[in-house]
Design an enzyme around this catalytic site. Structure first.
Site, mmCIF file in Angstrom:
data_model
loop_
_atom_site.group_PDB
_atom_site.id
_atom_site.type_symbol
_atom_site.label_atom_id
_atom_site.label_comp_id
_atom_site.label_asym_id
_atom_site.label_seq_id
_atom_site.Cartn_x
_atom_site.Cartn_y
_atom_site.Cartn_z
ATOM 1 N N LYS A 86 25.036 34.943 34.619
ATOM 2 C CA LYS A 86 25.417 35.768 33.465
ATOM 3 C C LYS A 86 26.806 35.318 33.003
ATOM 4 O O LYS A 86 27.759 35.367 33.770
ATOM 5 C CB LYS A 86 25.447 37.248 33.829
ATOM 6 C CG LYS A 86 25.633 38.131 32.601
ATOM 7 C CD LYS A 86 25.628 39.610 32.964
ATOM 8 C CE LYS A 86 25.627 40.462 31.702
ATOM 9 N NZ LYS A 86 26.731 40.139 30.785
ATOM 10 N N ASP A 129 30.230 35.269 30.456
ATOM 11 C CA ASP A 129 31.137 36.276 29.894
ATOM 12 C C ASP A 129 31.805 35.685 28.656
ATOM 13 O O ASP A 129 32.915 35.172 28.715
ATOM 14 C CB ASP A 129 32.182 36.651 30.945
ATOM 15 C CG ASP A 129 33.022 37.854 30.512
ATOM 16 O OD1 ASP A 129 32.664 38.485 29.512
ATOM 17 O OD2 ASP A 129 34.024 38.138 31.188
ATOM 18 N N ASP A 139 62.933 42.032 50.330
ATOM 19 C CA ASP A 139 62.370 42.662 49.130
ATOM 20 C C ASP A 139 63.210 42.243 47.922
ATOM 21 O O ASP A 139 64.396 42.570 47.840
ATOM 22 C CB ASP A 139 62.395 44.184 49.313
ATOM 23 C CG ASP A 139 61.815 44.925 48.105
ATOM 24 O OD1 ASP A 139 61.355 44.261 47.159
ATOM 25 O OD2 ASP A 139 61.833 46.161 48.118
ATOM 26 N N HIS A 161 57.785 40.327 48.004
ATOM 27 C CA HIS A 161 58.227 40.468 49.385
ATOM 28 C C HIS A 161 58.025 39.154 50.122
ATOM 29 O O HIS A 161 56.922 38.591 50.092
ATOM 30 C CB HIS A 161 57.441 41.568 50.110
ATOM 31 C CG HIS A 161 57.734 42.949 49.614
ATOM 32 N ND1 HIS A 161 57.028 44.053 50.043
ATOM 33 C CD2 HIS A 161 58.656 43.421 48.742
ATOM 34 C CE1 HIS A 161 57.505 45.139 49.446
ATOM 35 N NE2 HIS A 161 58.488 44.772 48.642
ATOM 36 N N ARG A 193 49.344 51.211 45.249
ATOM 37 C CA ARG A 193 50.613 51.813 44.859
ATOM 38 C C ARG A 193 50.347 52.976 43.907
ATOM 39 O O ARG A 193 49.408 52.920 43.093
ATOM 40 C CB ARG A 193 51.527 50.796 44.159
ATOM 41 C CG ARG A 193 51.852 49.548 44.959
ATOM 42 C CD ARG A 193 52.542 49.846 46.291
ATOM 43 N NE ARG A 193 53.738 50.623 46.185
ATOM 44 C CZ ARG A 193 54.973 50.116 46.024
ATOM 45 N NH1 ARG A 193 55.131 48.801 45.927
ATOM 46 N NH2 ARG A 193 56.021 50.907 45.968
#
Length: 881
Positions: free
Chosen positions: A280, A282, A720, A761, A826
């Site tokens: 299929k 797209d 971080d 991170h 998150r």
């Protein structure tokens, strides 16, 4: 001349045998790598551009392992004649030492090479005797005192890549591709031995085979094997069957347009005889009409789009027939080989057409004969023969029909990240309209929906943050929910411009839906635009779940958009057993299941359809199903570690609170509770524990960099990278590479993940290390970066100092500090996921929230190995701070 001034100024051509050379007028795509034993052994990579060879000294030579980045120092341009140079440069001269032509061939940039060199990222393909496939040169940020530009040479993770344990190409093929000699033989002026010539011949023979394969009819050079091609190669295709003559095809005039045959949505792929299956696609459904050299490309509604796709029209015109009517789909394939509607839209907006591919799957008319009454198998055989005669460079592709059991094929398609499959009766004639000869089954739900309103972005007042969607039912517009993901920033701005002109005062729905009565009331628009939306089914209240915007459908009108319901498969089976093609009565919608409770992974969920992310339509059940699917990836980074929780009982847009200890509201029977300082901290040891947190409204899981059994020592450090106001995503990427290089220089293996928010991170696995030493090391690295480049980095958390800078947050490296866990969602718009990635993926990453609960499973299905493979076995000692 100017391009070789530096080169000539460094050499005495009366002493060295190196060519003086000149800037070439005729431009080509030559590539060469020369092994150079100068003061230090290195490999010189040279790529022809603008009549000279752009050159880099690769200190350790190229590596076929994507995770092994090699430093490439940019040096002066060389003449093209230098590609042939092999010999010895006298001692005392510039570059004195032995030079070998290690590899040579051609290179092809993926995009404009001048722009790539300017912005610091050059992506290209190599086709040499030894090196092949896609490569990247990524420029590093200059450090204080550096005069030359330093780059990294990186191999793409494609078919030509190797694993770390595979043979090293530098050792495996350590001979001159020009003469077959070794470095010692070149230095001594000797000829190659018979054994060395034999080895060289084997390499060249393998290369010749590869080049010949690329020239085969129908072959297409790709950077990675297409997912659809993988699926086809695993199964027998219709082309493998005996050809059928086109008997029974009657003479008839070529129609101006034929309404296309449409597939009916089903929840299961047919599993019986006389069915074949196709990938299929797209993209845009197009019908190509060829008549005596004139071509028309028409949409499913008969609109003439020939001028939009001139490259495809030209390819149709070159077919070796007088007239034809062809059914197919226009697509663009991503680097993973999966067709993408959003990539197609990007291609069309750019004005380019070099990435467009027209997959053809049916032939309705050929040279004055109407083929529609013939069986599909005969029509496809005739189409296959027609496309085989097309030039190799043609953008036309034949859509293979696979003779395999439908359920098995669908499973494989979903594993490869494809949208689904189309199943067709191989003995059926071509019928216009929607019937039961063609059945579509999808890996995820996808359909067109009408845009009824929008909510502006919170980050950009001139961009769309979410769309309000609907569909038509009995002439009325019915509310279907929202989508707030899938937009690029450019797409969201363009949508805003279009929708702003369609603003209206009242809702286009009969009444304002309950979900849209609140603080962020949408701006209503005339329901004229149609969006392609990917989602994971419907809730019991007829709302789309986990919806993601894919693009606008210009080939469909809003009035035609209705909800696609899946019919019972027994209806399809009954229809497939009869040769009479009667229209079936509409299948009634089945009553929705009781949604008061559900069980996922053995854990009872109350109110499973409670929406946790309104913009993405993600429910409690969706979150539980997600964690069940990714638990094997997530477990090594969560199980047995102290965790903290962000609980949002009313969803991501409601009130949330952080929790470090066991408390009311969380069932503890599946959790591991550990006494600490008069309280009990939480850990999970199995999937049941994680799912019990979902029941408690936990949307984020954060872990300490230690284990429950050894909490006084760190075994993982986290850097971080937190971007301050005024910084860009490119700044974050550059900072990540800076940390990576510094840790690599200390011979410390490190790993990368998105935060699911704004930053990245860098995770450093270590041998158990006391927390004070771990924090001192992390702080020293952060402060060193801030001292080296104070305009870019800051190592203090003071917000006033973070404008236009990136905070290197080392403070997460203390005994009770935490960082969001890998694969945790998150509580942010779009249900973003903190996702481990390889360092080779960093250059193509669009943002820290690129991966979400909506698309992460498709990513994992395509991965050949875990990006963090082996992280748990690494026990490296930290140097003194």
């Amino acid at each position: 001349m100017a391009g070789l001034k530096t080169y000539r100024g460094k050499r005495r051509f009366g002493v060295t045998a190196e060519p003086k050379g000149k800037v070439a007028r005729k431009r080509g795509h030559a590539y060469v790598i020369q092994k150079h034993a100068a003061t230090r052994l290195h490999y010189d990579l040279r790529l022809e551009l603008d009549g000279v060879m752009k050159s880099w000294a690769v200190t350790r030579g190229p590596s076929l392992v994507p995770s092994e980045k090699r430093l490439a120092v940019e040096v002066e341009d060389h003449p093209i004649d230098y590609n042939k140079f092999e010999g010895t440069i006298p001692k005392g001269e510039y570059g004195g030492g032995t030079v070998m032509v290690w590899d040579r061939g051609t290179w092809q940039p993926h995009d404009d090479p001048h722009k790539g060199l300017k912005k610091g990222h050059l992506a290209f393909d190599l086709e040499g005797a030894k090196l092949h496939g896609a490569w990247h040169l990524v420029r590093l940020r200059k450090r204080p005192g550096e005069k030359r530009n330093n780059w990294l040479l990186i191999k793409s993770d494609d078919e030509e890549a190797r694993a770390p344990r595979d043979k090293d190409i530098l050792k495996e093929a350590d001979f001159s591709i020009k003469t077959g000699r070794s470095m010692d033989e070149i230095a001594q002026g000797k000829r190659a031995t018979a054994n060395e010539k034999s080895t060289m011949k084997k390499v060249l023979t393998a290369t010749q085979r590869k080049m010949a394969a690329l020239k085969n009819p129908g072959a297409k050079k790709t950077r990675t094997k297409a997912a659809s091609a993988q699926l086809v190669q695993k199964h027998d295709t219709l082309s493998d069957r005996k050809a059928s003559p086109l008997k029974g095809a009657k003479r008839a005039a070529l129609p101006g347009f034929v309404a296309p045959c449409l597939a009916t949505l089903a929840d299961k792929a047919p599993d019986s005889a006389h069915w074949i299956h196709e990938i299929k696609f797209d993209g845009y459904r197009l019908q190509a009409r060829l008549s005596r050299g004139k071509v028309k490309l028409m949409t499913r509604k008969g609109l003439d789009w020939t001028r939009k796709f001139t490259a495809i029209a030209d390819a149709i015109a070159e077919l070796d027939v007088d007239s034809a009517l062809i059914d197919g789909e226009l697509v663009v394939e991503g680097d993973d080989g999966v067709t993408s509607f959003s990539l197609l839209q990007e291609e069309l907006k750019s004005g380019r057409q070099n990435q467009l591919v027209y997959y053809v799957f049916d032939l309705l008319h050929l040279d004055g004969r109407d083929l529609r009454p013939l069986p599909l198998s005969d029509r496809k055989e005739a189409l296959a023969q027609l496309i085989k005669r097309a030039p190799n460079s043609s953008p036309l592709r034949f859509s293979e029909s696979i003779a395999e059991r439908g359920p098995i094929l669908l499973k494989h398609a979903c594993q490869l990240g494809l949208e689904g499959i189309i199943s067709k009766r191989d003995d059926a004639a071509y019928h216009s309209g929607r019937g039961h000869d063609w059945i579509k089954t999808k890996c995820t739900s996808r359909q067109e929906l009408v845009i009824a309103g929008f909510v502006p972005s919170t980050a950009d007042a001139y961009a769309v943050g979410a769309l309000v969607l609907g569909f038509h039912d009995k002439g009325k517009l019915v509310y279907a929910g929202r989508t707030g993901t899938g937009f690029t920033h450019l797409a969201s701005r363009e949508l805003y411009k279009k929708l702003k002109t369609l603003k209206r005062e009242r809702t286009p729905f009969a009444t304002v839906p309950a979900e849209e009565r609140g603080v962020r009331t949408p701006i209503w628009v005339e329901p004229k635009l149609v969006a392609e939306v990917d989602f994971h089914g419907w809730t019991h209240g007829d709302r789309i779940r986990q919806a993601s915007y894919q693009g606008l459908r210009e080939d469909k009108t809003a009035a035609d958009v209705v909800r696609e319901d899946k019919p019972a498969n027994k209806t399809i089976a009954a229809k497939s057993r009869t040769t009479a093609r009667k229209r079936s009565a509409p299948v009634k919608k089945r009553a929705s299941k009781d949604s008061k409770n559900a069980t996922v992974g053995g854990i009872a969920l109350s109110h499973p359809d409670r929406v946790y992310w309104e913009d993405a339509g993600v429910t409690k059940r969706d979150l539980a199903e997600y964690y069940k699917d990714v638990w094997t990836w997530m477990a090594p980074h969560v199980a047995g570690r102290p965790i903290s929780l962000l609980r949002c009982p009313e969803g991501a847009s409601g009130q949330c609170f952080f929790q470090k200890h066991a408390a009311a509201g969380i069932a503890t029977e599946h959790l591991h509770l550990v006494p600490e300082k008069g309280d009990k901290i939480i850990s999970v040891d199995n999937l049941g524990g994680l799912l019990s947190l979902v029941q408690a409204g936990v949307l984020e899981v954060h872990t300490r960099g230690t284990t429950v059994d050894d909490r006084e020592n760190a075994d993982r450090l986290v850097f971080d990278l937190d971007p301050g106001p005024g910084t860009t995503w490119k700044d974050v990427v550059a900072a990540a590479r800076d940390v990576h290089e510094r840790l690599d220089a200390l011979k410390l293996k490190n790993f990368l993940k998105t935060s699911g928010g704004k930053g990245l991170h860098i995770v450093l696995p270590v041998a158990p290390t006391p927390w004070n030493k771990a924090k001192e090391f992390a702080q020293a690295l952060a402060q060193a970066m801030a001292a080296d480049d104070p305009d870019l980095y800051v190592a203090t958390a003071t917000k006033s100092k973070r404008k236009n800078r990136i905070f290197i947050d080392y403070l997460r490296n203390s005994r009770e500090a935490t960082a969001v866990a890998p694969y945790s969602t998150r509580a942010r718009p779009g249900a973003a996921v903190s996702t481990p990635i390889t360092w080779s993926e960093l250059g193509s990453l669009k943002g820290a929230d690129q991966y979400t609960l909506l698309n992460i499973r498709a990513r994992l299905a395509r991965l050949r190995q875990d990006p963090w493979a082996g992280i748990g076995r690494i026990r490296q000692k930290l140097p003194n701070a």
